[in-house]
Design a protein around this motif. Sequence first.
Motif: not given
Length: 97
Positions: A40-57
């Motif tokens: 919410q504070s950044q409007h969008a963020a790329v976050l790690s969700t696992g050892p080798n996974t990430y996405d933009r939320y």
Amino acid sequence: MPIRKIALCAAAMTVAATSFASARPDTRKMTCAQTQALIQSQHAAVLSTGPNTYDRYVRQFGNECDAPSVPMVAYVPTSGGQCMVYRCDEPSPQVPN
């Protein structure tokens, strides 16, 4: 001497790549509330969700998605279990009745 410079350059690139990967926030180390607040504070963020996974939320409301994508519900692992967030995705076509 050139081989030493190449070795130093390779080492620096490895450190930089490792630092970049560790700089991405990891949802597994945050609570659901922290994860949602960060998005919410950044409007969008790329976050790690696992050892080798990430996405933009993204936020649910806003213009962070490029058309025809829209914010769609997604779940990410957090320290307290699964957490509902939003990710840009194309909506499924509606089947007429």
